[in-house]
Design an enzyme around this catalytic site. Structure first.
Site, short mmCIF file in Angstrom:
data_model
loop_
_atom_site.label_atom_id
_atom_site.label_comp_id
_atom_site.label_asym_id
_atom_site.label_seq_id
_atom_site.Cartn_x
_atom_site.Cartn_y
_atom_site.Cartn_z
N GLN A 136 12.88 -42.58 -11.53
CA GLN A 136 12.85 -41.66 -12.68
C GLN A 136 11.59 -41.89 -13.52
O GLN A 136 10.98 -40.96 -14.04
CB GLN A 136 14.11 -41.88 -13.53
CG GLN A 136 14.19 -41.02 -14.77
CD GLN A 136 14.53 -39.56 -14.48
OE1 GLN A 136 15.46 -39.27 -13.75
NE2 GLN A 136 13.76 -38.64 -15.04
N ASP A 229 19.33 -39.84 -23.36
CA ASP A 229 20.15 -39.89 -22.14
C ASP A 229 21.60 -39.75 -22.60
O ASP A 229 21.89 -39.83 -23.80
CB ASP A 229 19.89 -41.27 -21.46
CG ASP A 229 20.69 -41.47 -20.18
OD1 ASP A 229 21.15 -40.47 -19.59
OD2 ASP A 229 20.86 -42.63 -19.76
N CYS A 270 16.51 -37.55 -18.61
CA CYS A 270 16.61 -37.72 -17.15
C CYS A 270 17.57 -36.71 -16.53
O CYS A 270 17.45 -36.39 -15.35
CB CYS A 270 17.04 -39.14 -16.82
SG CYS A 270 18.54 -39.64 -17.69
N1 NVA Z 1 22.28 -43.60 -17.90
C1 NVA Z 1 22.66 -42.57 -16.95
C2 NVA Z 1 21.47 -42.09 -16.22
C3 NVA Z 1 21.75 -40.96 -15.23
C4 NVA Z 1 20.52 -40.50 -14.49
C5 NVA Z 1 23.71 -43.14 -16.01
O1 NVA Z 1 23.53 -44.28 -15.55
O2 NVA Z 1 24.70 -42.47 -15.75
N1 CP Z 2 18.19 -38.17 -13.32
C1 CP Z 2 18.97 -38.45 -12.28
O1 CP Z 2 18.90 -39.51 -11.69
O2 CP Z 2 19.81 -37.44 -11.91
P1 CP Z 2 20.94 -37.54 -10.80
O3 CP Z 2 22.01 -38.46 -11.36
O4 CP Z 2 21.44 -36.13 -10.65
O5 CP Z 2 20.36 -38.09 -9.55
#
Ligand code: NVA
Ligand code: CP
Length: 329
Positions: A136, A229, A270
């Protein structure tokens, strides 16, 4: 620059020059893709994608990039493999390394992906762990560079839960690339002290800086990038929502925050994001807590300052660069 055979587990393992090389390569591959120039130099190779958590962007980015590079790709979802249940990570690594040329892993602790890499003779790529999300970061750097023309000296403010994969990774990448990282959140959600210290040491060498503040306006004043996020990450229990919404609501990215940031400031996330009630969880939270948005308002998410979809596209070009570089295209 020769990254052939290297794992891609966290950006702490890479020099600023190596990171720049990967972003440069991603920009070149993106340009070629836009012009319809094929780059299928990894024909005949195969990769495995292990996902112990769900994904849209990361999975699709790996699959499309693998196809573009001419590679075969096998997806293993959380329920369809023996990993962890009947077979250890060490055994899985040795089995898959015998069949595939590279392995992507998304899951829980960073120690798992590190162990996978230790026992695998082919490159292992971290597709997200609780601690880090390095692919990312390359997409974010490319997006920032496309907008500002450079990354060094950029001020990035991260609002929300700064103890998890996204803030950890952003803090590391900012330190490595001579950028200014601000964790703008309540102290309970500041990143772990040891990682802050490590990043401060790196930043001393690169001209970057690390700031932790709970003052929303001071923490976003004139910054170039406002980043957030989800407030509850994958794998966290459902019962943390009440506390998170209460603690992190003051750190929502809204118009006042964006107006306080620099004139050319952009919003990044993200994704996926809770910016309305049009998702199952969004609707549930709306009902439970009487809110319509969470970490970012719909107004900011849909505004011109929001580059979240450019950022999402860049996941593919940057992941392609990681595979091309480590598999030796
Ligand atoms: N902090 C989030 C990021 C997702 C791309 C997770 O770990 O669910
Ligand atoms: N940003 C990201 O990692 O998205 P996904 O969880 O959809 O892969």
């Amino acid at each position: 620059m020769d990254l052939k055979g290297r794992d891609f587990l966290k950006l702490l393992d890479f020099t600023p020059e190596e990171i720049t090389y990967l972003v440069d390569l991603a920009a070149e591959l993106k340009d070629k893709k836009k012009k319809g120039i094929p780059v299928d130099t990894l024909r005949g190779k195969n990769i495995a994608l292990i996902f112990e958590k769900t994904s849209t962007r990361t999975r699709c980015a790996f699959e499309v990039a693998a196809n573009d590079l001419g590679m075969g790709c096998t997806y293993l979802d959380p329920s369809s493999s023996q990993i962890g249940k009947k077979e250890s990570i060490a055994d899985t690594a040795r089995v898959l390394a015998g069949m595939f040329d590279g392995i992507e892993y998304r899951g829980y602790e960073q120690t798992i992906v590190e162990e996978l890499a230790k026992y695998s003779k082919v490159p292992v790529w971290n597709g997200l762990t609780n601690e880090f999300h390095p692919t990312q970061m390359l997409a974010d750097l490319l997006t920032i560079r496309e907008h500002f023309g450079h990354v060094k000296g950029i001020k990035l403010s991260y609002m929300g839960d700064a103890r998890y994969n996204m803030a950890n990774s952003l803090m590391v990448v900012c330190a490595k690339m001579g950028m200014h990282f601000i964790a703008c959140t309540t102290p309970k959600y500041f990143p772990e002290e040891a990682l802050v210290k490590q990043c401060e040491e790196i930043a001393k060498q690169t001209g970057g800086s690390i700031t932790l503040t709970s003052d929303t306006m001071a923490g976003t004043k004139d910054v170039d990038v406002v980043y957030t996020d989800v407030w509850v990450s994958m794998g966290e229990p459902d019962d943390v929502w009440t506390e998170r919404i209460k603690d992190l609501s003051p750190y929502q990215v809204n118009k006042a925050v964006m107006d306080n940031a620099g004139d050319k400031a952009i919003f990044l996330h993200c994704l996926p994001a809770f910016h309305d009630l049009k998702t199952q969880i969004g609707a549930q939270m709306g009902e439970r807590f009487g809110i319509t948005e969470m970490e970012v308002t719909d107004e900011v998410f849909e505004s011109e300052k929001s580059l979240v979809f450019e950022e999402a596209e860049n996941r593919m070009h940057t992941i392609k660069a990681v595979m091309a570089a480590t598999l030796g295209a």
